[in-house]
Write a protein that holds these residues in place. Structure first.
Motif, PDB file in Angstrom:
ATOM      1  N   VAL A   1       0.850  -1.187   0.000  1.00  0.00           N
ATOM      2  CA  VAL A   1       0.000   0.000   0.000  1.00  0.00           C
ATOM      3  C   VAL A   1       0.888   1.239   0.000  1.00  0.00           C
ATOM      4  O   VAL A   1       1.790   1.370   0.833  1.00  0.00           O
ATOM      5  CB  VAL A   1      -0.944   0.005   1.223  1.00  0.00           C
ATOM      6  CG1 VAL A   1      -1.755   1.286   1.260  1.00  0.00           C
ATOM      7  CG2 VAL A   1      -1.853  -1.216   1.184  1.00  0.00           C
ATOM      8  N   SER A   2       0.616   2.140  -0.923  1.00  0.00           N
ATOM      9  CA  SER A   2       1.428   3.345  -1.053  1.00  0.00           C
ATOM     10  C   SER A   2       0.853   4.493  -0.245  1.00  0.00           C
ATOM     11  O   SER A   2      -0.364   4.640  -0.109  1.00  0.00           O
ATOM     12  CB  SER A   2       1.510   3.773  -2.518  1.00  0.00           C
ATOM     13  OG  SER A   2       2.198   2.812  -3.266  1.00  0.00           O
ATOM     14  N   GLN A   3       1.761   5.281   0.283  1.00  0.00           N
ATOM     15  CA  GLN A   3       1.412   6.540   0.921  1.00  0.00           C
ATOM     16  C   GLN A   3       2.190   7.603   0.160  1.00  0.00           C
ATOM     17  O   GLN A   3       3.381   7.442  -0.124  1.00  0.00           O
ATOM     18  CB  GLN A   3       1.821   6.535   2.388  1.00  0.00           C
ATOM     19  CG  GLN A   3       1.502   7.831   3.093  1.00  0.00           C
ATOM     20  CD  GLN A   3       1.855   7.771   4.577  1.00  0.00           C
ATOM     21  OE1 GLN A   3       2.358   6.781   5.075  1.00  0.00           O
ATOM     22  NE2 GLN A   3       1.587   8.848   5.277  1.00  0.00           N
ATOM     23  N   PHE A   4       1.504   8.677  -0.187  1.00  0.00           N
ATOM     24  CA  PHE A   4       2.130   9.736  -0.966  1.00  0.00           C
ATOM     25  C   PHE A   4       2.249  10.986  -0.118  1.00  0.00           C
ATOM     26  O   PHE A   4       1.254  11.493   0.410  1.00  0.00           O
ATOM     27  CB  PHE A   4       1.320  10.025  -2.235  1.00  0.00           C
ATOM     28  CG  PHE A   4       1.288   8.846  -3.158  1.00  0.00           C
ATOM     29  CD1 PHE A   4       2.322   8.614  -4.041  1.00  0.00           C
ATOM     30  CD2 PHE A   4       0.235   7.949  -3.121  1.00  0.00           C
ATOM     31  CE1 PHE A   4       2.315   7.508  -4.869  1.00  0.00           C
ATOM     32  CE2 PHE A   4       0.213   6.843  -3.949  1.00  0.00           C
ATOM     33  CZ  PHE A   4       1.258   6.621  -4.823  1.00  0.00           C
ATOM     34  N   LEU A   5       3.469  11.474   0.005  1.00  0.00           N
ATOM     35  CA  LEU A   5       3.744  12.714   0.701  1.00  0.00           C
ATOM     36  C   LEU A   5       3.843  13.789  -0.375  1.00  0.00           C
ATOM     37  O   LEU A   5       4.689  13.706  -1.266  1.00  0.00           O
ATOM     38  CB  LEU A   5       5.044  12.600   1.496  1.00  0.00           C
ATOM     39  CG  LEU A   5       5.144  11.369   2.407  1.00  0.00           C
ATOM     40  CD1 LEU A   5       6.506  11.319   3.078  1.00  0.00           C
ATOM     41  CD2 LEU A   5       4.020  11.336   3.414  1.00  0.00           C
ATOM     42  N   ILE A   6       2.962  14.773  -0.322  1.00  0.00           N
ATOM     43  CA  ILE A   6       2.850  15.773  -1.382  1.00  0.00           C
ATOM     44  C   ILE A   6       3.205  17.140  -0.814  1.00  0.00           C
ATOM     45  O   ILE A   6       2.545  17.627   0.118  1.00  0.00           O
ATOM     46  CB  ILE A   6       1.416  15.811  -1.952  1.00  0.00           C
ATOM     47  CG1 ILE A   6       1.006  14.416  -2.440  1.00  0.00           C
ATOM     48  CG2 ILE A   6       1.304  16.854  -3.060  1.00  0.00           C
ATOM     49  CD1 ILE A   6      -0.485  14.274  -2.696  1.00  0.00           C
ATOM     50  N   CYS A   7       4.235  17.766  -1.358  1.00  0.00           N
ATOM     51  CA  CYS A   7       4.620  19.100  -0.907  1.00  0.00           C
ATOM     52  C   CYS A   7       3.600  20.114  -1.425  1.00  0.00           C
ATOM     53  O   CYS A   7       3.369  20.204  -2.639  1.00  0.00           O
ATOM     54  CB  CYS A   7       6.018  19.464  -1.395  1.00  0.00           C
ATOM     55  SG  CYS A   7       6.535  21.109  -0.821  1.00  0.00           S
TER      56      CYS A   7
END
Length: 153
Positions: free
Chosen positions: A98-104
């Motif tokens: 499962v991916s987690q995306f950290l978005i600036c």
């Protein structure tokens, strides 16, 4: 990200193994995402293809291509931004976690990380406790990257 030619070759092989084809247009759209340092919208990919390849793609074509690439697990759609990123693990041969995306929120740089199975199990239980069913386990979080924090100092 690895060499673009290696990524495209791996993606082509992946598609063939799944009974599909990575056409030239699909390769070009994937190239734009692989080369980008941030998430791109369909319209930004149209501009990329026009500038880099002299090819004008219609929005519906881009959306179909992006859906294909997403179905092949080569790209991810970020719902918070309504943009797309190449999978950071595009050259892996294992089933992705499962991916987690950290978005600036400043520069829209995206970092893909994976969530520990125990964390996802806990989240799933919490969702089910209140009478919901998780539609997508993908998590997206608005953050500020180190580069943007440093530039504010």
């Amino acid at each position: 990200m690895q060499n673009l030619k290696q990524v495209i070759a791996h993606a082509e092989k992946h598609c063939i193994n799944n009974g599909s084809r990575l056409t030239l247009k699909r390769q070009r759209v994937l190239s734009g995402l692989v080369l980008s340092k941030r998430a791109l919208s369909a319209y930004e990919l149209i501009d990329f293809c026009k500038k880099e390849f002299g090819e004008t793609l219609q929005p519906m074509s881009i959306y179909r291509i992006l859906e294909f690439l997403k179905d092949q697990e080569l790209v991810h759609k970020l719902d918070l931004l309504n943009k797309y990123v190449a999978c950071e693990h595009i050259n892996c041969n294992y089933k992705h976690l499962v991916s987690q995306f950290l978005i600036c929120v400043k520069c829209q740089k995206v970092k893909e990380i994976h969530i520990d199975k125990s964390v996802m199990t806990g989240l799933q239980r919490n969702v089910e406790k209140v009478g919901f069913c998780l539609d997508s386990p993908q998590l997206e979080m608005n953050c500020i990257c180190d580069a943007c924090i440093s530039s504010q100092a």
